[in-house]
Design a protein around this motif. Structure first.
Motif, short mmCIF file in Angstrom:
data_model
loop_
_atom_site.label_atom_id
_atom_site.label_comp_id
_atom_site.label_asym_id
_atom_site.label_seq_id
_atom_site.Cartn_x
_atom_site.Cartn_y
_atom_site.Cartn_z
N LEU A 276 0.83 -1.20 0.00
CA LEU A 276 0.00 0.00 0.00
C LEU A 276 0.87 1.26 0.00
CD1 LEU A 276 -2.90 -0.71 2.53
CD2 LEU A 276 -2.90 -0.96 0.05
N VAL A 277 0.32 2.34 -0.56
CA VAL A 277 0.98 3.64 -0.56
C VAL A 277 0.12 4.60 0.24
CG1 VAL A 277 1.95 5.48 -1.97
CG2 VAL A 277 1.92 3.14 -2.86
N ASP A 278 0.74 5.30 1.17
CA ASP A 278 0.06 6.25 2.04
C ASP A 278 -0.74 7.26 1.21
OD1 ASP A 278 -0.62 8.28 3.89
OD2 ASP A 278 1.20 7.94 5.05
N GLU A 279 -2.03 7.40 1.54
CA GLU A 279 -2.89 8.33 0.80
C GLU A 279 -2.38 9.77 0.91
OE1 GLU A 279 -7.64 9.59 0.51
OE2 GLU A 279 -6.94 8.17 2.03
N GLU A 280 -1.81 10.12 2.05
CA GLU A 280 -1.27 11.48 2.23
C GLU A 280 -0.09 11.72 1.28
OE1 GLU A 280 0.55 14.35 5.78
OE2 GLU A 280 -0.05 12.28 6.22
N LEU A 281 0.71 10.68 1.06
CA LEU A 281 1.83 10.75 0.12
C LEU A 281 1.32 10.95 -1.30
CD1 LEU A 281 4.89 10.54 -0.20
CD2 LEU A 281 4.66 8.05 -0.17
N ILE A 282 0.30 10.21 -1.67
CA ILE A 282 -0.30 10.34 -3.00
C ILE A 282 -0.85 11.75 -3.20
CG2 ILE A 282 -2.20 9.60 -4.48
CD1 ILE A 282 0.00 7.55 -4.38
N LYS A 283 -1.49 12.29 -2.17
CA LYS A 283 -2.08 13.64 -2.28
C LYS A 283 -0.99 14.69 -2.54
CE LYS A 283 -5.24 16.84 0.03
NZ LYS A 283 -4.44 18.04 -0.30
N ILE A 284 0.12 14.58 -1.84
CA ILE A 284 1.22 15.53 -2.04
C ILE A 284 1.72 15.46 -3.48
CG2 ILE A 284 3.61 16.06 -1.42
CD1 ILE A 284 2.92 15.09 1.43
#
Length: 268
Positions: free
Chosen positions: A143-151
């Motif tokens: 999984l990839v952190d959603e906060e990371l994707i948002k940035i």
């Protein structure tokens, strides 16, 4: 301490792997695990050299746990993008090699303050990645952190070369619950590599068919009257569903799969 993009992963079925290693005359299992890690690191070093990237990689494999960190300069979009891209490339390469050895991994990628040396790992990013993996991953995926994707989506990708935009646009998938995870298939095809006389989509499809066959063999050997093995079967069912979707060129109407979608990024 530095900021870093951090991967944590563990191997599903590691107890069986340890039992296998204990029964071996040599160190075949250990050497295979070390070789898989070396190939992932080799992929990173290839990109570092080819694109003149200075982002280092810090990594350790302990028992069934993998830690890999890619530091970046806080407030520098290029440094952040380079670390993110190299972490994604490493994760895809490592997961693919493990699949080639019929091993499934589950993990998480997050970010935060990070420190490691020969003795100590002290990492906020590692804790966040571990919590992501242990609480939400469930299936054999990273999984990839959603906060990371948002940035990344908000600021765009500072790609060091056109090949990396292709790689990143084939790297992140999204499931029906809105969770982001790494596409384990296709890194070789994305980079134009050749194997067994095949390149691109044909190369990817060859690997996918192999993984489907193996996963179906595992399912046939499970005892579905055993509650624990029923739980295991659901993980393989999910993975086969993903593979069949990837094999169908991600055409949901043909595959009758509406569970997955691709995430596309823009270059900044």
């Amino acid at each position: 301490m530095e900021k870093a993009i951090v991967l944590h992963a563990d191997i599903l079925g590691f107890k069986n792997l340890i039992s296998q290693a204990e029964a071996e005359q040599g160190d075949d299992t250990l050497n295979m695990l070390k070789a898989a890690l070396a190939e992932g690191v080799g992929t990173v070093k290839m990109f570092q050299q080819k694109l003149n990237l200075t982002t280092p990689i810090r990594y350790k494999l302990f028992s069934d746990n993998l830690y890999a960190a890619f530091p970046y300069q806080d407030g520098d979009p290029q440094s952040f993008s380079d670390a993110f891209l190299l972490c994604i490339a490493f994760a895809r390469s490592y997961q693919a090699v493990m699949l080639d050895n019929k091993l499934f991994i589950r993990g998480g990628i997050s970010f935060g303050k990070d420190y490691s040396d020969d003795i100590t790992i002290f990492s906020v990013g590692l804790v966040k990645a571990y919590e992501l993996e242990i609480s939400l991953a469930v299936y054999p995926r990273i999984l990839v952190d959603e906060e990371l994707i948002k940035i990344i989506k908000d600021q765009g990708i500072e790609t060091p070369g056109p090949i990396f935009l292709t790689i990143i646009n084939n790297s992140i998938l999204r499931d029906g619950a809105g969770l982001y995870f790494i596409n384990p298939i296709g890194l070789l095809g994305d980079t134009g590599a050749e194997a067994h006389g095949l390149t691109g989509d044909q190369l990817d499809k060859g690997f996918i068919k192999r993984y489907i066959k193996y996963s179906e063999e595992v399912l046939r050997n499970l005892n579905l009257e055993n509650q624990q093995e029923i739980k295991v079967s659901k993980k393989y069912d999910w993975f086969i569903l993903l593979l069949k979707w990837l094999l169908s060129d991600r055409n949901n109407e043909q595959s009758n799969v509406n569970e997955f979608s691709s995430l596309r990024f823009k270059a900044s």
